[in-house]
Design an enzyme around this catalytic site. Sequence first.
Site, mmCIF file in Angstrom:
data_model
loop_
_atom_site.group_PDB
_atom_site.id
_atom_site.type_symbol
_atom_site.label_atom_id
_atom_site.label_comp_id
_atom_site.label_asym_id
_atom_site.label_seq_id
_atom_site.Cartn_x
_atom_site.Cartn_y
_atom_site.Cartn_z
ATOM 1 N N ILE A 471 0.878 -1.099 -0.054
ATOM 2 C CA ILE A 471 -0.072 -0.027 -0.066
ATOM 3 C C ILE A 471 0.937 1.343 0.001
ATOM 4 C CG2 ILE A 471 -2.129 -1.313 0.978
ATOM 5 C CD1 ILE A 471 -0.882 0.148 3.762
ATOM 6 N N THR A 473 4.030 0.902 1.336
ATOM 7 C CA THR A 473 4.964 0.692 2.362
ATOM 8 C C THR A 473 6.426 0.315 2.010
ATOM 9 O OG1 THR A 473 3.944 -1.280 2.655
ATOM 10 C CG2 THR A 473 2.975 0.526 4.086
ATOM 11 N N GLY A 707 7.660 -3.869 12.939
ATOM 12 C CA GLY A 707 6.905 -3.087 11.973
ATOM 13 C C GLY A 707 6.930 -1.600 12.290
ATOM 14 N N GLU A 710 3.163 2.079 11.518
ATOM 15 C CA GLU A 710 2.237 2.700 12.741
ATOM 16 C C GLU A 710 2.950 3.853 13.692
ATOM 17 O OE1 GLU A 710 -1.097 0.486 11.292
ATOM 18 O OE2 GLU A 710 0.743 -0.076 11.859
#
Length: 743
Positions: A471, A473, A707, A710
């Site tokens: 998306i 990323t 990750g 976020e």
Amino acid sequence: MTTSSKPIGQPISRVEGRLKVTGQAKYAGEFNKPGLLYGMVVSSTIAKGRIKSIDTSAALAVPGVLHVFTHENRPSTAWFDRNYKDDDAPAGSPFRPLDGADIIYSGQPIALVVAETFELARHAASLVRVEYKTQEHETDLRARQHKGHEPAPGKGGYQPPPKPRGQADKALSKASVQVDAEYSSPVEHHNPMEPHASTVIYEDDGTLTLYDKTQGVMNSQQYVAKIFKLGENEVRVRSPFVGGAFGSGLRPQYQLFLAVMAARELKRSVRVTLTRQQMFTFGHRPQTIQRVALGAREDGTLESVVHEAFAETSRFEDYCEVVVNWSGQLYACDNVRLEYKVVPLDQYTPVDMRAPGAVLGLYALESAMDELAHELGMCPVALRLKNYAEKDPNTGRPFSSKELKACYSQGAERFGWSKRNATPRSMRDGKHLVGWGMATGSWDAMQQPASARAVLSIDGTLTVSSATSDIGTGTYTAMTQIAADTLGVPLEAVTFKLGDSSLPMSPLEGGSWTVSSVGSAVKQACEKLREQVFKWARKLEKSPLAETELNEVTFAGGRVFFTEDPSRGVSITQAMRHAGVLHLEEVVTSLPNPVQKTYTMSTHSAVFVEVKVDEELGVMKVTRVVSAIAGGRIINPKTARSQIIGGVVWGISMALHEETAVDPNLGRFMNHNLAEYHVPVHADVHDIEVIFVDEEDTIVNPLGAKGLGEIGIVGVAAAVANAIFHATGKRVRDLPITLDKLL
């Protein structure tokens, strides 16, 4: 970069970048087929009531219009059983377009006009006439706050607040220093550059190939198959490129349902694209009202933490986020009470938006921590270090790794925090008041089950695939690096395929778990290839590796060689030729290690912000940000830095710009366009520096990577708000912080 250098950890440019900048990358609304039809959605203009009549005659009279679908004539091929829910559905009854005459929110799709061109469909849609019987609606969270309830379980990622520990309210009342304040945040909408679109290619045999704006092709495939009673082999969903999503593509949105319905009924290929205004008619970040109360001793030791939150949901689903739990996890405290309730309103169900829950809950908590530091006359960093949690206070479990102290120290040093004068309004730059603020960020580090296929060809090329998404990323690039690094082949020899439901299983791309989950599967699939290639390499006649073991060799530069003597080796293609195989294939499903359940796995950050405020006009600008991130092993520093910068920009936007305004009389979002929905432009974004703190984690996943999607946004809004207080001496607790609130 030489072919022998290790790809993981290198700042590789995006492997798909050229396709994007040259316009060769095709998105969901750009795939064509001769005879393609176009659908345009007609949206309701009331928030609650019933359709008394719907007149489509004028639309049908337009030459080139084939059909107008409404609740009165929708085909029976659509299955409206509400027992089936998609992978990201909360508890409740999922919305189905054209299900009946009832209107349950403003902007609800009530008709689909299908025509030979997009322009015709849009014009004809404007000719549909609807008469309503309105009912009284409720879209004001504050007015219904007293009717909040604890959310029903159902949404996969939701974790109810832990039970209270100690006696938080009693400890608060006796604390030497207290802060008790309310913080609020508005509705926000995702607004990715690419609008939601679904192109359904109707094949001659009745099977469907769908090009969908989605963060999970398998979710969309299973949704369509279940809703329309199709076999999964009758539906293939593809999404090779996504122009931003941020959570808006986790659930199948209504344009997918309508496009499939029209294609099956008309036996033609159909595309449905939502307008920018209609992008405001499904999902959003929920509005919240939060109370945070902190009690502390004179030396800053926390004695009580109380965090209560109210958030809105729809009438038909209990959407819930992990908003308050962070307040029990981030700092050591014996007396903690956390409560979270949802309030049903006549609006569509909220959906996940970048760092759902954490970005809201930590805005309130980190603002309150800054207020407490001010009351104590204590450095905000020192207060956080004073209450640093070595273990997860909510569970008592150790952290798999936690380099948050290093984030504080490295971020503060780079920012120059030691030069801060703690007194509000004490720092100036000409006519501008200067403020320095900081905040902590945290997000879960998660791994989901995922599969990957790796195919090694005799010409030395490697093709790896998984049904995951990219998306924006950098998934294409990160997976290419992981595969090249693991098998020791040049980057240019690797092709990674994604965004196709026919590929091996993958979870939704969300939650910052894609590298952790899919990356682990890619690594393990390539390790399987290594094992087989090594066996063949040992069997070569007079093989220099005949007496070696797998742990004694290195794969690099397309070769496998003895680590202690690189001259003793053979090429991968040599080994394959000797074995007489043209292709070697491995499919692997990677599962989380059960040991993870005995740890708390998190990413952490420390955000330092400088703002300048025009003393006379109140104009605010964020002039400098330093974001220090502890995110485990960094696969690609270049794309990782971009992820954090994007999150920081969004955090600035959350603090100063973004708000979807609701007219309570109409029950409608009013600024539903990019002209009036304010987001930062280049002039609003200045120096952003990203620090990746060294962090080793052997538990979080086989790669050791956490990750980053976020964590970049979490804490930024609080740091900006804290900096504005330091600059002006005025505390604004209602986001966004706008001129009127500051003046």
